[in-house]
Design a protein around this motif. Structure first.
Motif, PDB file in Angstrom:
ATOM      1  N   ASP A   7     -56.971  48.444 -38.068  1.00  0.00           N
ATOM      2  CA  ASP A   7     -56.093  47.993 -37.087  1.00  0.00           C
ATOM      3  C   ASP A   7     -55.657  48.853 -36.138  1.00  0.00           C
ATOM      4  O   ASP A   7     -55.502  50.067 -36.970  1.00  0.00           O
ATOM      5  N   ASP A  53     -58.082  43.842 -38.229  1.00  0.00           N
ATOM      6  CA  ASP A  53     -57.212  42.769 -37.226  1.00  0.00           C
ATOM      7  C   ASP A  53     -58.081  42.151 -36.169  1.00  0.00           C
ATOM      8  O   ASP A  53     -58.832  42.589 -35.705  1.00  0.00           O
ATOM      9  N   LEU A  56     -57.708  43.618 -31.268  1.00  0.00           N
ATOM     10  CA  LEU A  56     -58.237  45.082 -31.134  1.00  0.00           C
ATOM     11  C   LEU A  56     -58.333  45.531 -29.618  1.00  0.00           C
ATOM     12  O   LEU A  56     -58.667  44.617 -28.787  1.00  0.00           O
ATOM     13  N   LYS A 101     -49.626  38.599 -40.426  1.00  0.00           N
ATOM     14  CA  LYS A 101     -48.599  39.699 -40.330  1.00  0.00           C
ATOM     15  C   LYS A 101     -47.153  38.988 -40.185  1.00  0.00           C
ATOM     16  O   LYS A 101     -47.395  38.067 -39.539  1.00  0.00           O
TER      17      LYS A 101
END
Length: 386
Positions: A7, A53, A56, A101
C-alpha cells in the motif's frame, strides 16, 4: 500463513499490520509502499497471501495482481480498497477476495478463513490433473470441454461470462500476442479506459484461478501491451483436425479408417454453443473443411460400389447441414440409381422445404432441372418398367 502488505500509504500499511497481528497464525514477511519492491519480494519468496491496495500511484493493483499470478498462480491476492459499498458489489459479484478500508478485524478473519480453506483444499483442486506425461485433451468442437485421465470431463466453472469469452478468444489465437486494446474493444467497448482495464485484469485474474488445476498445460503470459496463451502437452481437437486436413492423405482402402476417425473429431461446429461473432469466420472455415472431407469420403464409397456407406455419409451431411444442396443432390441421384423413386421425391421435397424456410429460395437451377428431367423420364416409361 505467510503474507506481505502492499500500500502506498504508510498509515494504511501500519494499520493493516496492526489488525493482522490480532489474528493468530499470521506471519507478516514484509510491507511495501513501493509496489514494484513488493512484486520483486513476492516473486522471490514463498508466500501464501498478498494484501494489495487497488489504488497505487504507478500501477493498478489489479494489474499488479495479474502480473504476480502469471508467475505464481497459487498465490492468494486480497485487494484492499476504499470503494464504497455500492462500488464493491462488482467485486462481490466476481468473487474476488477483498477487504475495505478501514480494515476491521472481523472482516480479516472471514477473508483469512476463506483462504485457509482454499489452501487446505488444494490437493482436491489438483485432482483433475493428468498424470505426468499424459496429455490434456481440450475440445472446441460443439462446446469447450477439458478431458483428463481416462477421458474424464474436468468441470470448469467460470466466474463470469466475460472471463469465459476472454479465455476462448485467447485459445482461438493461442500462441499469438493479443493486444489489451483489442480485448477491451471486444469485451468492454462501452467502458471508459480506466474501468475497462480493471475489468480486463480482473477477468485474467479469474482465468488464472480457474485454470490452476491445469497449470502445467495451459499458461497465460503477459507483456506490456497484451497476453499470449500457451499450450504444453495438450491435444486440441481443432489442431488434430487441421493436421489431418493439411496432411493431404490420399483416400484409398487403407486410409478410409483414418478419414472416418478424423471426421469423428468434429462432433459439432466450432464453439457451436457459444454465440460469439468473432468465432463465426473460424466456424465457417472449419465447417467448410468438414464438408469437403465428408463429401470426398462419400464420393469415394460411391465410386467403389459401397452405395450403402455413401448413402449414410450423405445423409449425415444433410442432417448436420440441411442447406448443403450438393449432398441432397447426391442422395437423389443415388436413390434414382437404386430405382427408389419415392426417396428421390422425398429428398427433393426436403430440400425445397429447408431452402424455403431458411433462405426463402428454391433449389438451384441445376438441381431443379435434373429433377424435372428425371420426373418426366419416369412418367414416359411404361408402367411395367417403373
Amino acid at each position: 500463513m505467510k503474507v506481505i502488505l502492499v500500500d502506498d500509504e504508510h498509515l494504511a500499511l501500519n494499520y493493516l499490520e496492526h489488525q493482522l497481528r490480532k489474528v493468530s497464525e499470521i506471519e507478516i514477511c514484509g510491507k511495501f509502499a513501493d509496489p514494484y519492491e513488493g512484486k520483486r519480494f513476492a516473486l522471490a519468496e514463498e508466500l501464501d497471501v498478498v494484501f494489495l491496495d487497488i489504488h497505487l500511484p504507478e500501477i493498478n493493483g489489479i494489474e499488479l495482481a495479474e502480473q504476480l499470478l502469471q508467475d505464481k498462480p497459487q498465490l492468494n491476492v486480497v485487494f484492499v480498497t476504499a470503494y464504497d459499498e455500492y462500488a464493491i458489489k462488482a467485486f462481490e459479484l466476481n468473487a474476488l477476495d477483498y477487504v475495505m478500508k478501514p480494515v476491521r478485524k472481523e472482516r480479516l478473519e472471514i477473508t483469512l478463513r476463506r483462504i485457509q480453506e482454499r489452501l487446505g483444499s488444494r490437493p482436491q483442486r489438483r485432482e483433475p490433473r493428468s498424470e505426468p506425461g499424459e496429455p490434456l485433451r481440450i475440445r472446441m468442437f460443439q462446446q469447450l470441454q477439458i478431458e483428463t485421465r481416462n477421458r474424464q470431463i474436468a468441470p470448469v466453472r467460470w466466474r463470469t461470462t466475460k472471463a469465459q469469452e476472454l479465455f476462448l478468444y485467447l485459445l482461438q489465437y493461442r500462441g499469438q500476442l493479443v493486444r489489451k486494446s483489442a480485448l477491451i474493444d471486444l469485451l468492454w467497448p462501452e467502458y471508459e479506459p480506466g474501468r475497462a482495464f480493471s475489468q480486463l485484469y480482473t477477468a485474467v485474474y479469474h482465468i488464472r484461478k480457474t485454470l490452476e488445476p491445469f497449470g502445467e498445460h495451459v499458461h497465460i503470459s503477459s507483456a506490456t501491451d497484451g497476453y499470449m496463451l500457451h499450450l504444453e502437452n495438450v491435444r486440441l481437437d481443432v489442431e488434430e483436425w487441421e493436421r489431418f486436413t493439411a496432411s493431404g492423405t490420399p483416400l484409398h482402402e487403407g486410409t478410409v479408417a483414418d478419414y472416418e476417425a478424423a471426421l469423428d473429431i468434429c462432433q459439432g461446429d466450432y464453439l457451436q454453443d457459444c454465440e460469439y461473432w468473432w468465432a463465426e469466420s473460424e466456424r465457417y472455415r472449419l465447417k467448410s473443411l468438414w464438408l469437403q472431407i465428408a463429401t470426398q469420403l462419400a464420393e469415394w464409397h460411391a465410386s467403389q460400389g459401397g452405395l450403402e456407406q455413401a448413402l449414410k455419409r450423405y445423409q449425415h451431411i444433410c442432417d448436420r447441414y440441411p442447406l448443403a444442396e450438393e449432398a441432397h443432390f447426391a442422395l437423389m441421384k443415388l436413390y434414382a440409381l437404386l430405382d427408389n423413386h419415392a426417396l428421390v421425391h422425398r429428398q427433393y421435397r426436403r430440400l425445397e422445404e429447408v431452402l424455403a424456410e431458411e433462405l426463402n429460395e428454391p433449389p438451384s437451377p441445376l438441381i431443379a432441372k435434373w429433377y424435372r428431367d428425371w420426373s418426366l423420364a419416369q412418367k414416359s416409361l411404361p408402367k411395367s418398367s417403373i
